[in-house]
Structure formats: C-alpha cells, structure tokens
Motif scaffolding. Structure first.
Motif, PDB file in Angstrom:
ATOM      1  N   PRO A 132      48.065  44.281  52.233  1.00 26.92           N
ATOM      2  CA  PRO A 132      47.563  44.063  50.965  1.00 26.92           C
ATOM      3  C   PRO A 132      48.731  43.624  50.064  1.00 26.92           C
ATOM      4  O   PRO A 132      48.656  42.686  49.320  1.00 26.92           O
ATOM      5  CB  PRO A 132      46.892  45.450  50.204  1.00 26.92           C
ATOM      6  CG  PRO A 132      46.273  45.870  51.449  1.00 26.92           C
ATOM      7  CD  PRO A 132      47.466  45.745  52.618  1.00 26.92           C
ATOM      8  N   VAL A 133      49.874  44.352  50.046  1.00 20.48           N
ATOM      9  CA  VAL A 133      51.020  44.006  49.365  1.00 20.48           C
ATOM     10  C   VAL A 133      51.545  42.748  49.585  1.00 20.48           C
ATOM     11  O   VAL A 133      51.997  41.882  48.823  1.00 20.48           O
ATOM     12  CB  VAL A 133      52.248  45.103  49.409  1.00 20.48           C
ATOM     13  CG1 VAL A 133      53.154  44.909  48.856  1.00 20.48           C
ATOM     14  CG2 VAL A 133      51.390  46.527  48.868  1.00 20.48           C
ATOM     15  N   SER A 134      51.702  42.441  51.102  1.00 25.04           N
ATOM     16  CA  SER A 134      52.554  41.290  51.446  1.00 25.04           C
ATOM     17  C   SER A 134      51.548  40.034  51.103  1.00 25.04           C
ATOM     18  O   SER A 134      51.967  39.069  50.756  1.00 25.04           O
ATOM     19  CB  SER A 134      52.452  41.287  53.050  1.00 25.04           C
ATOM     20  OG  SER A 134      52.744  40.043  53.653  1.00 25.04           O
ATOM     21  N   SER A 135      50.418  40.086  51.055  1.00 25.44           N
ATOM     22  CA  SER A 135      49.321  39.244  51.002  1.00 25.44           C
ATOM     23  C   SER A 135      49.229  38.716  49.610  1.00 25.44           C
ATOM     24  O   SER A 135      48.877  37.649  49.059  1.00 25.44           O
ATOM     25  CB  SER A 135      47.868  39.682  51.239  1.00 25.44           C
ATOM     26  OG  SER A 135      47.811  39.861  52.782  1.00 25.44           O
ATOM     27  N   PHE A 136      49.741  39.654  48.600  1.00 22.70           N
ATOM     28  CA  PHE A 136      49.722  39.387  47.132  1.00 22.70           C
ATOM     29  C   PHE A 136      51.078  39.001  46.747  1.00 22.70           C
ATOM     30  O   PHE A 136      51.302  37.884  46.044  1.00 22.70           O
ATOM     31  CB  PHE A 136      49.214  40.608  46.390  1.00 22.70           C
ATOM     32  CG  PHE A 136      49.305  40.392  44.959  1.00 22.70           C
ATOM     33  CD1 PHE A 136      48.234  39.759  44.218  1.00 22.70           C
ATOM     34  CD2 PHE A 136      50.274  40.753  44.067  1.00 22.70           C
ATOM     35  CE1 PHE A 136      48.230  39.456  42.931  1.00 22.70           C
ATOM     36  CE2 PHE A 136      50.477  40.691  42.571  1.00 22.70           C
ATOM     37  CZ  PHE A 136      49.300  40.146  41.974  1.00 22.70           C
ATOM     38  N   ALA A 179      45.074  32.299  41.751  1.00 22.29           N
ATOM     39  CA  ALA A 179      44.089  32.915  40.827  1.00 22.29           C
ATOM     40  C   ALA A 179      42.721  32.809  41.224  1.00 22.29           C
ATOM     41  O   ALA A 179      42.025  34.019  41.206  1.00 22.29           O
ATOM     42  CB  ALA A 179      44.229  32.075  39.640  1.00 22.29           C
ATOM     43  N   PHE A 180      42.412  31.905  41.924  1.00 20.70           N
ATOM     44  CA  PHE A 180      40.847  31.933  42.540  1.00 20.70           C
ATOM     45  C   PHE A 180      40.842  32.778  43.515  1.00 20.70           C
ATOM     46  O   PHE A 180      39.761  33.573  43.553  1.00 20.70           O
ATOM     47  CB  PHE A 180      40.649  30.261  43.291  1.00 20.70           C
ATOM     48  CG  PHE A 180      39.322  30.167  43.581  1.00 20.70           C
ATOM     49  CD1 PHE A 180      38.271  30.474  42.955  1.00 20.70           C
ATOM     50  CD2 PHE A 180      39.091  29.893  45.011  1.00 20.70           C
ATOM     51  CE1 PHE A 180      36.935  30.094  43.462  1.00 20.70           C
ATOM     52  CE2 PHE A 180      37.818  29.596  45.577  1.00 20.70           C
ATOM     53  CZ  PHE A 180      36.815  29.783  44.722  1.00 20.70           C
ATOM     54  N   ALA A 181      41.797  33.223  44.428  1.00 21.51           N
ATOM     55  CA  ALA A 181      41.681  34.035  45.610  1.00 21.51           C
ATOM     56  C   ALA A 181      41.576  35.522  45.075  1.00 21.51           C
ATOM     57  O   ALA A 181      40.876  36.440  45.415  1.00 21.51           O
ATOM     58  CB  ALA A 181      42.792  33.848  46.547  1.00 21.51           C
ATOM     59  N   VAL A 182      42.249  35.727  43.720  1.00 16.76           N
ATOM     60  CA  VAL A 182      42.408  37.016  43.272  1.00 16.76           C
ATOM     61  C   VAL A 182      41.015  37.360  42.923  1.00 16.76           C
ATOM     62  O   VAL A 182      40.255  38.275  42.864  1.00 16.76           O
ATOM     63  CB  VAL A 182      43.565  37.349  42.105  1.00 16.76           C
ATOM     64  CG1 VAL A 182      43.342  38.448  41.382  1.00 16.76           C
ATOM     65  CG2 VAL A 182      44.979  37.042  42.649  1.00 16.76           C
ATOM     66  N   LEU A 183      40.338  36.401  42.125  1.00 12.99           N
ATOM     67  CA  LEU A 183      39.127  36.545  41.549  1.00 12.99           C
ATOM     68  C   LEU A 183      38.199  36.878  42.379  1.00 12.99           C
ATOM     69  O   LEU A 183      37.333  37.916  42.485  1.00 12.99           O
ATOM     70  CB  LEU A 183      38.607  35.450  40.721  1.00 12.99           C
ATOM     71  CG  LEU A 183      39.356  35.277  39.390  1.00 12.99           C
ATOM     72  CD1 LEU A 183      39.098  33.865  38.969  1.00 12.99           C
ATOM     73  CD2 LEU A 183      39.244  36.473  38.537  1.00 12.99           C
ATOM     74  N   ILE A 184      38.134  36.282  43.615  1.00 15.63           N
ATOM     75  CA  ILE A 184      37.118  36.452  44.931  1.00 15.63           C
ATOM     76  C   ILE A 184      37.437  37.698  45.434  1.00 15.63           C
ATOM     77  O   ILE A 184      36.452  38.327  45.631  1.00 15.63           O
ATOM     78  CB  ILE A 184      37.304  35.289  46.053  1.00 15.63           C
ATOM     79  CG1 ILE A 184      36.796  33.981  45.429  1.00 15.63           C
ATOM     80  CG2 ILE A 184      36.444  35.666  47.161  1.00 15.63           C
ATOM     81  CD1 ILE A 184      36.948  32.809  46.471  1.00 15.63           C
ATOM     82  N   PHE A 186      43.040  33.176  52.159  1.00 14.57           N
ATOM     83  CA  PHE A 186      42.552  34.337  53.169  1.00 14.57           C
ATOM     84  C   PHE A 186      43.512  35.505  52.829  1.00 14.57           C
ATOM     85  O   PHE A 186      42.722  36.690  52.677  1.00 14.57           O
ATOM     86  CB  PHE A 186      42.804  34.116  54.436  1.00 14.57           C
ATOM     87  CG  PHE A 186      41.595  33.032  55.107  1.00 14.57           C
ATOM     88  CD1 PHE A 186      40.462  32.727  54.622  1.00 14.57           C
ATOM     89  CD2 PHE A 186      41.852  32.018  56.058  1.00 14.57           C
ATOM     90  CE1 PHE A 186      39.371  31.874  54.713  1.00 14.57           C
ATOM     91  CE2 PHE A 186      40.992  31.243  56.265  1.00 14.57           C
ATOM     92  CZ  PHE A 186      39.761  31.000  55.765  1.00 14.57           C
ATOM     93  N   SER A 187      44.833  35.427  52.776  1.00 10.08           N
ATOM     94  CA  SER A 187      45.370  36.875  52.686  1.00 10.08           C
ATOM     95  C   SER A 187      45.317  37.535  51.263  1.00 10.08           C
ATOM     96  O   SER A 187      45.344  38.501  51.230  1.00 10.08           O
ATOM     97  CB  SER A 187      47.049  36.390  53.339  1.00 10.08           C
ATOM     98  OG  SER A 187      47.653  35.484  52.195  1.00 10.08           O
ATOM     99  N   ILE A 188      45.299  36.375  50.156  1.00 10.82           N
ATOM    100  CA  ILE A 188      45.190  37.115  48.796  1.00 10.82           C
ATOM    101  C   ILE A 188      43.758  37.669  48.710  1.00 10.82           C
ATOM    102  O   ILE A 188      43.552  38.648  48.024  1.00 10.82           O
ATOM    103  CB  ILE A 188      45.540  35.949  47.881  1.00 10.82           C
ATOM    104  CG1 ILE A 188      47.090  35.693  48.072  1.00 10.82           C
ATOM    105  CG2 ILE A 188      45.197  36.403  46.343  1.00 10.82           C
ATOM    106  CD1 ILE A 188      47.762  34.870  46.789  1.00 10.82           C
TER     107      ILE A 188
END
Length: 413
Positions: A286-290, A151-156, A58-60
């Motif tokens: 956004p920064v913390s989540s990544f 990787a999957f979360a970044v794409l979504i 969720f976070s990413i």
C-alpha cells in the motif's frame, strides 16, 4: 544479483563503445546509432513505458483500498508530500552551496552572444491543481497525465475500501491485473542489459568529449551535489529515521537506478523501482503503491540540484551578482515549481526558466548548459527515483511503528 551484474557490465560497455565511436569513428557512429543503438534503446523504453499507466492505476487503487482508514491515508499523504518538499529544499541548498564553492562559470571563455533559448511557459500552479481531477479519466490515461491518473485511482481505491464486500470481485480483478503487470516487469527486465548498453552508447557517442571538457566544472559541481545529497540526505533518513542500512539499500536498489540512468525517465523506471521496493526493500505494497508513483510525478531533487548549480553558473557567466534574497527566491520558486509544473514535458528546463526569471537572469543562458544536459539528466533521474524509494522505506517503517504503538495501547487498555 546476476541481473544487476549484467546491467552494470552493459553500462560500462556502452560507455566505452560510445567514447570509442566518438573518438575514432564519428561518421560510422551516425549509421550504427540509427540502425542499432537507437532501435534497441527505443524498444526497451517502449516496452517498459507500456507498463507504466496500467501499473500506476492498479497499484494506487490497491494501495488506497488497502488503507481503508481515511486518517491513515491522510497521514501517509502528509508524510510523503512533506518529505518531498523538505528534501527538494535541502537539495537546492546543497546545489547552491557547492556552486558558489566551485564557481563553475567564473573562469570566463563562454560565448554568450550566440546563446539562444526559447523557454516554454509553465502553467500556473492553480491551473495544475485544478487539473488534478480529470474531466475524462480514459483520456488522461491515454495521454499519460500522471497526476490525473493518481487522483482517479485514489478515488476508486477509496470507494472500493468503503463498499467492502459489495465490490470484492472488482478488487480481486485489480489485484490480478497488478500481478500481471509485475510479471511483465520481470520479463521486460531481461531486456535491461541490452537497453542500457544501447542508450548509454547512443548518449555518449552523440555528446562527444569536446562538450564534456568545456563544461567540466559545471558538470563536476552538479555530480558532486547529486552525490552529497544521495549519500548524506537520503543516507541520514535511512539510517536515523527508517533504521535501515543505507549500503544495503543502495546495493538492492541498483537495478532500478541503472534503468533510471539509462532511460532518463522517472516514469519509465517506476515499474522496476516499485518491484525492487516491494520485493527487496520490504516496503509494504500500500505504501509503495501510493508513495512512489506520486514521487515520480512531483519529487525532483536531482532536477532541483541542476537548477541551483545552473542558476549560479549562468549568473557567473553573465557577471551578475546574486544576493542572499535572490538565493532564497531560488529555493522557494524551485520548491513550489516542483509540484506546480509536474507532468509537463521538458519540466527541468521549464523550471529552470522560471527560476532564472525570478532572479532577473537571462533565460537565454539555458543554451549554455543544454549541451551536457542529456548526461546530467540521466544522473539526476537516478537520484530522483532513489529519493522516491527512500521516502517509501521511511513511510513504510513509520506506519509499521505507528501500528505497533496502537496495538500496545489497545492491549494496555
């Protein structure tokens, strides 16, 4: 602050209890550990580990969707990976320097004939990079493959950002899911004092003072290097780059460090670490989540320090002289291995085996340091997540300054 105080008190009581059992009732310890300490510790670890995969997902997704500009996402990613690689190299240098200064293995008296260790083989770096993209994202989540989940979360998240209003319902659902996870983290933290007490009492009671005394110099070198790296390296980044007060940072981040210390797991400490970073350290979501989920997977400064000191220690025990070229090889191998072996179980020992092999030292020497590795693992995990949070603070402040500069340029034009 009340929770922090309770966790620290529980930590101290667990330490005293573990030493007391080890000294006065070692037989009773096995029974109490099996009936009380181990179930309590396992319950706490399971409760917090349960939240890791959905929280990271969720976070990413939210973090990537919140950074809709691909250039900004690339900039944040570049700063993050650069920070992790540079600080890992610095950590290795500090570890090697202090190990040569203290010389923990030069005193002799270590039995090497009976030393035996079977090292697991690390996957090639190229294989790790290829496997970042999951064939089955559901399977990756079930297996806890963090790089694949990221990787999957970044794409979504990127897709949600580009599709905009078409997918605002799904984005809202992900936001609500993230809020649920953060609330559950808050609930689980009420178990933190009990979990910390049980885990520390179990670890210290099992380890024993005799093992600690035999490896005192080695442990001292590792602990001193961890302290120097945390205070000087991270403190300098916070003070001079992020323009934050390092003491205030440390005071607010204590609950996350204690959870990391208790569980010996960066992933298990991740929910608490992110909550503290976002709510207490004012890191943008956004920064913390990544940054922090990525750091829990590839940032291993504390582990790098252990490898550096252990390499010199084993070389001294076996009376092998390390050249300057060997030291550079240790730094390069361990820095690259920190990403190449990400997500592999027992990653610290796999990386150490790779480092020892790269400079021609016997892998069997790992058996000499295994006895006290449980305690040192707790300490280096706390340093690892502190590095993740430091990077998150630095990147968050850097992005805020960048946006201010862009606004000033827009107003001027």
């Amino acid at each position: 602050m009340k929770l922090t105080r309770n966790i620290l008190i529980a930590l101290f009581l667990g330490l005293i209890t573990g030493i007391g059992f080890n000294l006065f009732a070692p037989g009773a310890f096995e029974i109490v550990d099996r009936i009380v300490f181990n179930p309590m510790g396992t319950l706490f670890i399971n409760a917090i580990t349960m939240l890791v995969v959905p929280l990271v997902l969720f976070s990413i997704i939210l973090g990537t969707a919140g950074v809709s500009d691909p250039k900004k996402l690339g900039r944040i990613g570049g700063k993050t990976v650069s920070f992790y690689l540079v600080t890992t190299a610095i950590a290795l240098t500090i570890g090697l320097s202090l190990a040569f200064l203290i010389q923990p293995g030069a005193g002799g008296g270590f039995e090497t004939d009976a030393a035996n260790y079977e090292a697991n083989e690390a996957p090639p770096i190229m294989e790790t990079l290829i496997n970042i993209i999951p064939q089955n994202p559901i399977e990756a989540m079930a297996d806890g493959e963090m790089l694949q989940i990221i990787a999957f979360a970044v794409l979504i998240g990127f897709a949600l950002a580009r599709l905009g209003d078409k997918t605002k319902g799904i984005l809202r659902l992900v936001e609500q899911g993230n809020e649920i996870m953060m609330y559950l983290v808050k609930l689980v933290m009420y178990l933190a004092p009990l979990g910390a007490f049980a885990l520390i009492a179990s670890a210290i009671g099992e380890l024993g003072l005799s093992a600690l005394q035999a490896m005192l110099l080695y442990m001292g070198a590792v602990i001193l290097a961890l302290l120097v790296h945390a205070v000087i390296t991270y403190g300098s980044v916070l003070k001079f780059i992020a323009k934050r007060n390092p003491i205030e940072f440390a005071r607010k981040f204590v609950p996350a460090m204690v959870v990391a210390f208790s569980t010996s797991s960066s992933s298990a400490a991740l929910p608490v670490s992110m909550r503290v970073a976002q709510q207490d350290l004012r890191v943008s979501k956004p920064v913390s989540s990544f940054v922090q989920p990525l750091g829990s997977t590839i940032n291993m400064d504390g582990t790098a320090i252990m490898q550096a000191v252990a390499t010199v220690f084993i070389a001294q025990v076996y009376a092998v002289s390390l050249s300057f070229g060997d030291l550079l090889t240790v730094i390069l191998t361990a820095t690259l291995a920190s990403i190449g072996t990400a997500g592999v179980p027992g990653v610290g020992m796999i990386m150490l085996a790779m480092v020892l092999t790269s400079v021609g030292l016997p892998v069997e020497g790992i058996a000499l340091v295994l006895g006290v590795d449980r305690l040192l693992d707790m300490l280096r995990t706390a340093v690892n997540i502190t590095g993740d949070a430091t990077c998150a603070v630095m990147v968050s402040e850097s992005e805020a300054n960048h946006e201010d500069d862009e606004e000033k340029m827009t107003e001027a034009s």
